[in-house]
Enzyme design. Sequence first.
Site, mmCIF file in Angstrom:
data_model
loop_
_atom_site.group_PDB
_atom_site.id
_atom_site.type_symbol
_atom_site.label_atom_id
_atom_site.label_comp_id
_atom_site.label_asym_id
_atom_site.label_seq_id
_atom_site.Cartn_x
_atom_site.Cartn_y
_atom_site.Cartn_z
ATOM 1 N N ASP A 33 -1.355 1.198 -0.046
ATOM 2 C CA ASP A 33 -1.152 -0.350 -0.149
ATOM 3 C C ASP A 33 -0.117 -0.775 -1.115
ATOM 4 O OD1 ASP A 33 -3.495 -0.933 1.302
ATOM 5 O OD2 ASP A 33 -4.853 -0.170 -0.530
ATOM 6 N N HIS A 34 0.671 0.170 -1.480
ATOM 7 C CA HIS A 34 1.560 0.123 -2.553
ATOM 8 C C HIS A 34 2.917 0.876 -1.965
ATOM 9 C CE1 HIS A 34 3.833 -0.080 -6.363
ATOM 10 N NE2 HIS A 34 3.110 -1.099 -6.820
ATOM 11 N N PHE A 35 3.901 0.164 -1.360
ATOM 12 C CA PHE A 35 3.700 -0.693 -0.446
ATOM 13 C C PHE A 35 3.637 -0.821 0.861
ATOM 14 C CE2 PHE A 35 6.150 -1.842 -4.515
ATOM 15 C CZ PHE A 35 5.336 -3.099 -5.060
ATOM 16 N N VAL A 40 5.554 3.697 -2.661
ATOM 17 C CA VAL A 40 5.853 4.182 -3.871
ATOM 18 C C VAL A 40 4.802 4.277 -4.504
ATOM 19 C CG1 VAL A 40 8.133 2.878 -3.662
ATOM 20 C CG2 VAL A 40 6.317 1.748 -4.737
#
Length: 164
Positions: A33-35, A40
Amino acid sequence: MRWTWIDRFLRLEPGRRAIAVKNLSWAEDYFADHFPGYPVMPASLILEGLAQTGGILVGHAHNFQKNVVLAKITAHFQREAHPGEQLTYQAELLDLSEAGARVRGTAHSGQELIAEADIMFAHVGREQLPPELDDPQFVFRGELAHLLRQAESAIPSPPSGTSS
């Protein structure tokens, strides 16, 4: 989600410095989810890994008889950290007193600097803690206790022929 952001200690020089590593695997939940499309490691988790490395260094300096809590971090990032990299956390003890400690921390991927931070820790009294945390070793339990034992095994031995 787990709360330990160190995989293992490489070296612990009591009262001086500590070196730990974190392997960034695609299996880490946050990469999904990041990103999306550009994974990252969140900067806050890099800082937490640095703080855990420094916190163990500070706690060890007082034989874990003081309650060590994170008080303040000032950080600068050079770039993001990505899956497949290994971060090396280095923490150097700059100041140690009854009130707390100041640590200088860096995170590298190979020889490349990812982040650097000045980290302040406070030693808090029992009266400042909630009753359920009235224990000098409340931070150093579970996974961190395992890492602590690992860190202590990473203390360099004195050269042969010298006494300790």
